[in-house]
Design a protein around this motif. Structure first.
Motif, mmCIF file in Angstrom:
data_model
loop_
_atom_site.group_PDB
_atom_site.id
_atom_site.type_symbol
_atom_site.label_atom_id
_atom_site.label_comp_id
_atom_site.label_asym_id
_atom_site.label_seq_id
_atom_site.Cartn_x
_atom_site.Cartn_y
_atom_site.Cartn_z
ATOM 1 N N SER A 9 -29.988 19.438 6.941
ATOM 2 C CA SER A 9 -30.009 20.573 6.029
ATOM 3 C C SER A 9 -30.305 21.873 6.778
ATOM 4 C CB SER A 9 -31.077 20.364 4.954
ATOM 5 O OG SER A 9 -32.384 20.410 5.530
ATOM 6 N N PHE A 10 -30.076 22.990 6.115
ATOM 7 C CA PHE A 10 -30.316 24.312 6.684
ATOM 8 C C PHE A 10 -31.782 24.461 7.098
ATOM 9 C CE2 PHE A 10 -31.584 28.748 6.241
ATOM 10 C CZ PHE A 10 -30.613 29.409 6.987
ATOM 11 N N LEU A 11 -32.699 24.082 6.206
ATOM 12 C CA LEU A 11 -34.134 24.244 6.469
ATOM 13 C C LEU A 11 -34.601 23.391 7.648
ATOM 14 C CD1 LEU A 11 -36.723 25.613 5.500
ATOM 15 C CD2 LEU A 11 -37.124 23.656 3.986
ATOM 16 N N LYS A 12 -34.138 22.143 7.702
ATOM 17 C CA LYS A 12 -34.541 21.256 8.802
ATOM 18 C C LYS A 12 -33.987 21.755 10.133
ATOM 19 C CE LYS A 12 -35.124 16.988 6.133
ATOM 20 N NZ LYS A 12 -34.628 15.610 5.907
ATOM 21 N N THR A 13 -32.776 22.295 10.115
ATOM 22 C CA THR A 13 -32.199 22.828 11.341
ATOM 23 C C THR A 13 -32.980 24.047 11.819
ATOM 24 O OG1 THR A 13 -30.018 22.094 10.586
ATOM 25 C CG2 THR A 13 -30.075 23.592 12.455
ATOM 26 N N CYS A 14 -33.426 24.866 10.882
ATOM 27 C CA CYS A 14 -34.274 26.015 11.238
ATOM 28 C C CYS A 14 -35.554 25.546 11.922
ATOM 29 C CB CYS A 14 -34.623 26.834 9.990
ATOM 30 S SG CYS A 14 -33.282 27.842 9.343
ATOM 31 N N PHE A 15 -36.170 24.521 11.338
ATOM 32 C CA PHE A 15 -37.401 23.988 11.912
ATOM 33 C C PHE A 15 -37.151 23.445 13.314
ATOM 34 C CE2 PHE A 15 -40.332 20.492 12.759
ATOM 35 C CZ PHE A 15 -41.560 21.110 12.564
#
Length: 413
Positions: free
Chosen positions: A26-32
């Protein structure tokens, strides 16, 4: 090879989607994951970098961040140009053939290896601060000071390097972003509550220290090796440009905060790691150092795994069972211990990595690969001017920074 060389040109604005990406990150996990890739031990040397270059060197920190963010976008565009690209070495192969893959792989693995060495140096320095005048007996041999702690750390880390599953290793590497934030918070607490204050740091500019400062800044933004992997793992690859922006803004705020706080607290008296300046009897100092110590312990195995995997693949050791795999990983650990004990200069080694390897992998090579893959980018225009500017800037930083850092290392041997 043929799969990578096959022409699969797609629109740069709309990357091809595969069925696997429907199940991607997901977008959020990739950011992390991206922030975690950029947030490392480099944060400890930001105050020292500021003490070398002065307050105006913060402009260079921002400039390096912007340049590395832009070259991250160039890597993304290279991936859009050929759907067969899955990793950074793949980009090198599409651009320059086998030699391109080999060149990028060498820079990647050497950088990972020296970062692993930096982890051991960091552990030795900080444990020696917590437990000064300590001698450790290992196999009947008495080893004192930093070298003893480096050996002890290696013994603790060694079993984690034998794990081959990146899924299992992910549990060890979790928490890197939180650890960086905790260290910054602890440094602020020492200055604001524990009586150190923010009264130092009065140098505006030191031209002689700018190459070292810039090299350290470059080290902090050396996440390009994993950017293609992160992009390829996303559900929606078109969102990766936003991921990069969030990652670089977040990391720059964290790095800048640490640099400003540390320099205001200790000025020109800063050591290569700000934790070595903190008053040892304060609980905030102990939290900062213990957090600093945990981070390399959790990341060391992840750092050397690509190196070990590459060696196994090159010589087809992977098919011969786990014994040879364990021996390879053990040999890598022993070699990093030897280097860490021989060249125990955290700041100088980090400056060398930043100037020689990080600048090459994060600034120069992405630009060269993009120009080779994308013919339209070679036409005169704003994009070409920016790319040439990055190449000139990166080359200048790389040559000057490498020379100065090597000179400093040799002078202290």
């Amino acid at each position: 090879m043929e799969g990578l060389k096959a022409e699969g040109m797609e629109s740069q604005n709309q990357p091809p989607q595969s069925e696997d990406q429907e199940k991607g990150t997901s977008f959020l996990k990739t950011c992390f994951n991206g922030i975690n890739a950029l947030s490392g031990v480099g944060i400890l040397s930001l105050p020292y970098a500021l003490s070398q270059g002065g307050w105006l060197s913060l402009i260079l920190l921002l400039l390096v961040a912007i340049l590395c963010w832009y070259t991250g976008l160039l890597l993304q565009r290279c991936m859009y140009a050929n759907p067969a690209i899955k990793s950074y070495p793949d980009i090198g192969e599409v651009a320059f053939g086998y030699k391109g893959r080999a060149m990028i792989s060498i820079f990647m693995y050497l950088e990972l290896y020296l970062v692993a060495v930096e982890f051991l140096i960091l552990e030795g320095d900080n444990l020696d601060k917590l437990f000064p005048h300590t001698a450790i007996k290992i196999a009947g041999l008495k080893v004192a000071g930093k070298k003893g702690f480096v050996l002890l750390t290696a013994l603790v880390i060694l079993p984690t390097t034998w794990l081959k599953s990146m899924g299992v290793l992910a549990y060890f590497s979790a928490g890197g972003v939180l650890a960086s934030v905790i260290v910054v918070a602890c440094v602020f607490w020492v200055g604001a509550v524990d009586g150190v204050g923010f009264h130092e740091g009065d140098m505006l500019l030191n031209l002689g220290g700018l190459p070292t400062a810039t090299s350290l800044f470059a080290f902090c933004y050396c996440g390009h090796a994993v950017f293609p992997t992160l992009c390829n793992s996303m559900k929606d690859r078109s969102q990766f440009s936003k991921v990069l922006l969030i990652c670089f803004i977040s990391s720059t705020i964290n790095y800048g905060s640490m640099g400003i706080l540390g320099y205001l607290m200790y000025g020109q008296d800063l050591k290569s790691q700000v934790t070595l300046n903190l008053p040892i009897r304060k609980i905030s100092t102990k939290i900062a150092i213990y957090t600093t110590l945990i981070n390399p312990l959790t990341k060391y195995a992840v750092i050397i795994t690509p190196i070990a995997t590459a060696i196994e693949a090159k010589f087809s050791f992977g098919k011969r069972g786990s014994t040879i795999s364990i021996l390879i990983r053990t040999a890598i650990v022993i070699s990093t211990v030897c280097v860490a004990c021989t060249v125990p200069f955290f700041g100088y080694v980090m400056a060398f990595i930043g100037a020689f390897l990080s600048v090459s992998g994060s600034m120069i090579l992405p630009c060269l690969c993009y120009l080779k893959i994308n013919k339209t980018a070679r036409s005169f225009g704003l994009e070409l001017i920016i790319i040439v500017g990055i190449l000139v800037t990166g080359s200048f930083i790389g040559v000057l920074g490498t020379y100065i850092s090597l000179k400093q290392i040799v002078n202290h041997l």
